[in-house]
Design an enzyme around this catalytic site. Structure first.
Site, PDB file in Angstrom:
ATOM      1  N   ARG A   7       0.836  -1.211   0.000  1.00 61.07           N
ATOM      2  CA  ARG A   7       0.000   0.000   0.000  1.00 61.07           C
ATOM      3  C   ARG A   7       0.869   1.258   0.000  1.00 61.07           C
ATOM      4  O   ARG A   7       0.486   2.295  -0.554  1.00 61.07           O
ATOM      5  CB  ARG A   7      -0.984   0.013   1.178  1.00 61.07           C
ATOM      6  N   SER A  34      -5.174   5.238   5.378  1.00 57.79           N
ATOM      7  CA  SER A  34      -4.812   3.819   5.384  1.00 57.79           C
ATOM      8  C   SER A  34      -4.458   3.296   3.999  1.00 57.79           C
ATOM      9  O   SER A  34      -3.573   2.474   3.848  1.00 57.79           O
ATOM     10  CB  SER A  34      -5.969   2.989   5.947  1.00 57.79           C
ATOM     11  N   GLU A  55     -19.022   3.282  -0.544  1.00 56.17           N
ATOM     12  CA  GLU A  55     -18.228   2.584  -1.561  1.00 56.17           C
ATOM     13  C   GLU A  55     -18.992   2.407  -2.863  1.00 56.17           C
ATOM     14  O   GLU A  55     -18.412   2.461  -3.945  1.00 56.17           O
ATOM     15  CB  GLU A  55     -17.788   1.203  -1.037  1.00 56.17           C
ATOM     16  N   PHE A  80     -14.450  -4.002   1.294  1.00 54.43           N
ATOM     17  CA  PHE A  80     -15.532  -3.068   0.953  1.00 54.43           C
ATOM     18  C   PHE A  80     -15.549  -2.760  -0.549  1.00 54.43           C
ATOM     19  O   PHE A  80     -16.610  -2.666  -1.164  1.00 54.43           O
ATOM     20  CB  PHE A  80     -15.377  -1.766   1.746  1.00 54.43           C
ATOM     21  N   HIS A 106      -5.411  -3.604   2.400  1.00 55.93           N
ATOM     22  CA  HIS A 106      -5.865  -4.373   3.564  1.00 55.93           C
ATOM     23  C   HIS A 106      -6.580  -5.658   3.166  1.00 55.93           C
ATOM     24  O   HIS A 106      -7.612  -6.022   3.723  1.00 55.93           O
ATOM     25  CB  HIS A 106      -6.759  -3.516   4.474  1.00 55.93           C
ATOM     26  N   ASP A 114      -8.199  -5.955  13.302  1.00 61.22           N
ATOM     27  CA  ASP A 114      -9.586  -5.583  12.978  1.00 61.22           C
ATOM     28  C   ASP A 114     -10.501  -6.806  12.862  1.00 61.22           C
ATOM     29  O   ASP A 114     -11.718  -6.699  12.996  1.00 61.22           O
ATOM     30  CB  ASP A 114      -9.639  -4.785  11.674  1.00 61.22           C
ATOM     31  N   ARG A 164      -1.721  -4.552   3.926  1.00 65.54           N
ATOM     32  CA  ARG A 164      -1.452  -3.595   4.999  1.00 65.54           C
ATOM     33  C   ARG A 164      -0.013  -3.670   5.528  1.00 65.54           C
ATOM     34  O   ARG A 164       0.644  -2.645   5.645  1.00 65.54           O
ATOM     35  CB  ARG A 164      -2.442  -3.833   6.144  1.00 65.54           C
TER      36      ARG A 164
END
Lengths: 308, 276
Positions: A7, A34, A55, A80, A106, A114, A164
């Protein structure tokens, strides 16, 4: 070995692309810190659109921008971007074959703490099933940078799966990449380890461990899951006759399935799939999760021994 | 083009809607007939488009967010010269460019693929944003259904259009009050619909969606509103123009049989003669 998150490579690459091409626009759904699109947002505020936590609207807006010649990169967490907005990706992007890049971060278990709701383990499967979609899963920061640039040049929908945590840098800057062409990282005679994403570095480690036992393993990076490099997969199966697939994804619908499809139709060979075994993830550190769910070099070695 | 001429075109479009759905023995006559006057004004009075250059980059754009209303759209496109008149008989048939729901890569003049309700407004927003980024003065029109306003994405897009001050966007709500399972108010109430859009930051205009002059005035007014998007809430009658189809839920997605087709066309031709 240096460790960089894919990322982070995405954030930097976007900046570079933004300076070269004013048609590059970036959309995010309230996760820009993020997903690392925040760097582009700072540099090119007029071409960055935070769509808030929506989204579906983000994907649709990206589609509309693409009809007018823009090259939108739409980012959110993989779960998402692909799941929440699946119908929008299907009908507003893939069916009309619009030039939208969905760069999702992620992905997989390595989201970590999470937990299951945020750990996309089915996104490759979802995106692979859509006509016109290209699916790219970079293994490290170098390949992420190069493949994101290639995706920007390519005309059509692309899903780019990013992670991530910091992961080992595998490739030199001189390595060349081509969408749809896998890379043979190591040659071997006894077994083929075909991996994608963060599992590529684990596959290299596993091959090194097997080497000490006198077993030579081929290691192949399938960074493009669709269109998949059939030739390379058939070729490696011909050489070794035994294949292990490794992915940070459900064993259903991802790399393992894609490799089995290619081999069963062209060169039937024994395949063992390493991946998440049709279950949801949970909270924990990335390393703890990879260990608990069997996504380690030790597990690859074990699988190889079983097959030999 | 005067009002009378526009009424004549709208009537011809209605005839085409009946013929297309009859030929296809499927399709959506009700919500097409309700939008016929709106589409007529858009294509024959307001929108700057070129049938010889459908992808002209300065054109005004239309997104049919209620994608099932292809009969009215294809009829308008044929009338305008985007597609040959005889081609409308291929609607919904195998190998046709006229798909059941619109696909931008199949049909000249179709600016966006739609069909899964709720998605069109977001894409129209994207086109409007692109217009601002590219310093173009084209306008984007999105035709929405009222049942469609039950989709969550519509409200995401409503928020975005206001947030990004998309004053080059005009949405038109074909408010005929009916959806497949019954009246909106019984299935899932959307009222007070005008208050909702206003609360989301839109300029709202309410009109009789079958009054050509009111449609023109509303679209003109929308062009003068700066700093926010406009929605024209057009109160319409589902099945408008065919007596036995008007306000009948059953004509949402049902094709007429031969007898019904002949009766409908006879009525519409008579109506055409009254227009003069």
């Amino acid at each position: 070995m240096d460790k960089i998150a894919t990322r982070d490579a995405y954030g930097k690459t976007l900046l570079e692309l933004g300076s070269q091409n004013k048609d590059i626009v970036v959309l995010d759904a309230d996760l820009s810190k993020s997903t690392k699109t925040n760097e582009f947002a700072k540099a090119y505020p007029d071409r960055f659109f935070d769509m808030g936590i929506s989204e579906q609207d983000m994907i649709g807006t990206a589609a509309g921008l693409a009809t007018c010649g823009k090259i939108p990169f739409a980012s959110s967490f993989a779960v998402f971007a692909t799941g929440r907005a699946y119908d929008q990706v299907r009908d507003s992007i893939c069916y009309p074959n619009l030039n939208v890049k969905i760069a999702a971060t992620h992905a997989g278990l390595t989201v970590g703490e999470d937990g299951a709701t945020h750990q996309a383990l089915e996104d490759i499967s979802l995106m692979r099933g859509l006509p016109n979609m290209t699916v790219i899963v970079p293994a490290d920061a170098t390949s992420a940078t190069k493949l994101i640039k290639l995706a920007a040049e390519y005309k059509g929908p692309v899903y780019i799966r990013l992670g991530r945590p910091s992961v080992p840098v595998i490739y030199q800057d001189t390595q060349e990449f081509q969408i749809g062409k896998g890379i043979r990282l190591k040659e071997g005679r006894d077994i083929s380890i075909i991996a994608t994403g963060i599992m590529v570095s684990k596959a290299i480690e596993a091959a090194d461990m097997l080497q000490k036992e006198g077993i030579t393993a081929e290691v192949i990076d399938i960074h493009t899951i669709k269109p998949i490099d059939k030739e390379l997969i058939i070729d490696t199966a011909r050489r070794t006759g035994r294949v292990i697939t490794c992915e940070e994804h459900n064993i259903y619908g991802g790399l393992g399935s894609a490799v089995c499809e290619v081999l069963s139709e062209n060169y039937p060979a024994r395949v063992k799939r390493i991946g998440v075994k049709d279950t949801f993830g949970e909270s924990g550190t990335p390393d703890e999760l990879l260990k608990k769910y069997g996504l380690t070099s030790e597990e690859i070695v074990k699988a190889a021994r079983e097959m030999l | 083009m005067d009002t009378k001429e526009l009424e004549r075109i709208a009537n011809q479009i209605r005839i085409d809607i009946i013929e297309m759905t009859y030929e296809a023995q499927s399709g959506h006559p009700g919500g097409s007939l309700s939008a016929a006057d709106i589409l007529t004004v858009l294509y024959f009075k307001e929108m700057n488009v070129d049938p010889d250059n459908p992808r002209w980059e300065d054109r005004d754009r239309l997104v049919m967010s209620k994608g099932h209303a292809t009969p009215v759209w294809y009829a308008a496109l044929a009338e305008k010269g985007f597609i040959p008149r005889e081609e409308i008989k291929t609607f919904r048939k195998i190998n046709s460019r006229l798909q059941g729901h619109p696909n931008m890569n199949d049909t000249p003049g179709v600016d966006m693929t739609t069909g899964s309700l709720g998605q069109g407004l977001s894409t129209a927003n994207g086109m409007a944003i692109a217009g601002k980024l590219n310093n173009k003065d084209y306008r984007v029109y999105a035709v929405l259904g009222d049942g469609e306003c039950q989709e969550g994405q519509i409200w995401e897009a409503a928020m975005s259009a206001a947030h990004y001050k998309l004053d080059n966007l005009t949405a038109i709500l074909d408010h005929n009050g009916l959806q497949i399972d019954g009246p909106n108010k019984d299935i899932m109430n959307i009222e007070p619909i005008e208050d909702k859009w206003r609360a989301f930051g839109w300029h709202t205009i309410r009109i009789d969606g079958h009054n050509i002059e009111q449609i023109i005035d509303a679209i003109e007014e929308a062009k003068t509103i700066k700093g926010k998007p406009t929605i024209i809430i057009a109160d319409t009658i589902k099945g408008k123009g065919v007596s036995f189809m008007e306000n009948q839920v059953g004509w949402h997605g049902t094709a007429p049989n031969k007898e019904q087709m002949e009766k409908a066309i006879a009525e519409l031709k008579e109506r055409g003669e009254r227009i003069g």
